[in-house]
Design a protein around this motif. Structure first.
Motif, PDB file in Angstrom:
ATOM      1  N   ASP A  35      -1.793   2.998  -4.292  1.00  0.00           N
ATOM      2  CA  ASP A  35      -2.973   2.165  -4.511  1.00  0.00           C
ATOM      3  C   ASP A  35      -2.662   0.737  -4.100  1.00  0.00           C
ATOM      4  O   ASP A  35      -1.527   0.274  -4.243  1.00  0.00           O
ATOM      5  CB  ASP A  35      -3.364   2.156  -5.988  1.00  0.00           C
TER       6      ASP A  35
ATOM      7  N   ASP B 298      -4.465  -3.127 -16.321  1.00  0.00           N
ATOM      8  CA  ASP B 298      -3.854  -1.801 -16.327  1.00  0.00           C
ATOM      9  C   ASP B 298      -2.346  -1.981 -16.371  1.00  0.00           C
ATOM     10  O   ASP B 298      -1.805  -2.918 -15.771  1.00  0.00           O
ATOM     11  CB  ASP B 298      -4.190  -1.026 -15.048  1.00  0.00           C
TER      12      ASP B 298
ATOM     13  N   GLU C 242      -6.032   7.040 -19.597  1.00  0.00           N
ATOM     14  CA  GLU C 242      -5.541   7.270 -18.246  1.00  0.00           C
ATOM     15  C   GLU C 242      -6.558   6.623 -17.341  1.00  0.00           C
ATOM     16  O   GLU C 242      -7.758   6.804 -17.497  1.00  0.00           O
ATOM     17  CB  GLU C 242      -5.462   8.765 -17.922  1.00  0.00           C
TER      18      GLU C 242
ATOM     19  N   ARG D  44      -7.377   3.230  -2.262  1.00  0.00           N
ATOM     20  CA  ARG D  44      -6.409   4.185  -1.709  1.00  0.00           C
ATOM     21  C   ARG D  44      -6.915   4.661  -0.360  1.00  0.00           C
ATOM     22  O   ARG D  44      -8.119   4.763  -0.126  1.00  0.00           O
ATOM     23  CB  ARG D  44      -6.212   5.361  -2.645  1.00  0.00           C
TER      24      ARG D  44
ATOM     25  N   HIS E 187       0.595   5.817  -7.449  1.00  0.00           N
ATOM     26  CA  HIS E 187      -0.343   6.336  -8.439  1.00  0.00           C
ATOM     27  C   HIS E 187      -0.509   7.825  -8.178  1.00  0.00           C
ATOM     28  O   HIS E 187      -1.229   8.228  -7.263  1.00  0.00           O
ATOM     29  CB  HIS E 187      -1.679   5.600  -8.317  1.00  0.00           C
TER      30      HIS E 187
ATOM     31  N   HIS F 141      -7.432  -5.562 -13.323  1.00  0.00           N
ATOM     32  CA  HIS F 141      -8.349  -4.566 -12.772  1.00  0.00           C
ATOM     33  C   HIS F 141      -9.722  -4.815 -13.373  1.00  0.00           C
ATOM     34  O   HIS F 141      -9.981  -4.432 -14.515  1.00  0.00           O
ATOM     35  CB  HIS F 141      -7.827  -3.168 -13.117  1.00  0.00           C
TER      36      HIS F 141
ATOM     37  N   ILE G 146       1.215   0.030 -15.477  1.00  0.00           N
ATOM     38  CA  ILE G 146       1.634   1.109 -14.584  1.00  0.00           C
ATOM     39  C   ILE G 146       3.037   1.577 -14.945  1.00  0.00           C
ATOM     40  O   ILE G 146       3.946   0.772 -15.079  1.00  0.00           O
ATOM     41  CB  ILE G 146       1.626   0.621 -13.128  1.00  0.00           C
TER      42      ILE G 146
ATOM     43  N   CYS H 235     -10.294   3.714  -6.073  1.00  0.00           N
ATOM     44  CA  CYS H 235      -9.488   4.622  -6.895  1.00  0.00           C
ATOM     45  C   CYS H 235      -9.800   4.322  -8.350  1.00  0.00           C
ATOM     46  O   CYS H 235      -9.104   3.571  -9.026  1.00  0.00           O
ATOM     47  CB  CYS H 235      -8.002   4.456  -6.594  1.00  0.00           C
TER      48      CYS H 235
ATOM     49  N   GLY I  42       3.805   6.755 -12.468  1.00  0.00           N
ATOM     50  CA  GLY I  42       2.678   7.229 -11.675  1.00  0.00           C
ATOM     51  C   GLY I  42       1.351   7.227 -12.401  1.00  0.00           C
ATOM     52  O   GLY I  42       0.386   7.822 -11.941  1.00  0.00           O
ATOM     53  N   HIS I  43       1.295   6.576 -13.567  1.00  0.00           N
ATOM     54  CA  HIS I  43       0.068   6.503 -14.360  1.00  0.00           C
ATOM     55  C   HIS I  43      -0.377   5.055 -14.481  1.00  0.00           C
ATOM     56  O   HIS I  43       0.431   4.139 -14.472  1.00  0.00           O
ATOM     57  CB  HIS I  43       0.299   7.032 -15.782  1.00  0.00           C
ATOM     58  N   ARG I  44      -1.676   4.862 -14.633  1.00  0.00           N
ATOM     59  CA  ARG I  44      -2.242   3.561 -14.997  1.00  0.00           C
ATOM     60  C   ARG I  44      -2.869   3.722 -16.360  1.00  0.00           C
ATOM     61  O   ARG I  44      -3.670   4.627 -16.580  1.00  0.00           O
ATOM     62  CB  ARG I  44      -3.330   3.140 -13.996  1.00  0.00           C
TER      63      ARG I  44
END
Length: 96
Positions: free
Chosen positions: A29, A78, A95, A38, A24, A73, A80, A47, A83-85
């Motif tokens: 994470d 979420d 985001e 994290r 992430h 979550h 993924i 996080c 590198g984004h959720r």
């Protein structure tokens, strides 16, 4: 991101801890019990987003067969990638 320490977190996350993990941004994470943690300066932080941030120009529709990793979550899922959720929110993707 606000620094919110996850209190009383004795478990040491790592590659073989049994919890789902993902990259992430600039960290890793770990997911368990609906929380995303994290490592930070020798302790574990929640996080979590601190503000509502819309992911602009996100035409892709995430779902069970979209090819991106899904992580439960709290009360939502979420997705993924890169590198984004992303989380669905009122007809757009945030985001997270």
């Amino acid at each position: 991101m606000t620094h919110t320490k996850h209190e009383n977190h004795d478990h040491q996350h790592g590659p073989d801890c049994g919890h789902k993990s993902f990259v992430h941004g600039d960290h890793i994470d770990y997911v368990h019990d609906g929380h995303i943690h994290r490592e930070h300066d020798g302790h574990w932080d929640e996080c979590e987003p601190t503000e509502h941030r819309v992911h602009e120009n996100h035409d892709h529709q995430h779902g069970p067969h979209c090819g991106h990793e899904a992580v439960r979550h709290g009360d939502h899922v979420d997705y993924i990638h890169d590198g984004h959720r992303h989380a669905l929110h009122e007809g757009h993707w945030d985001e997270h």
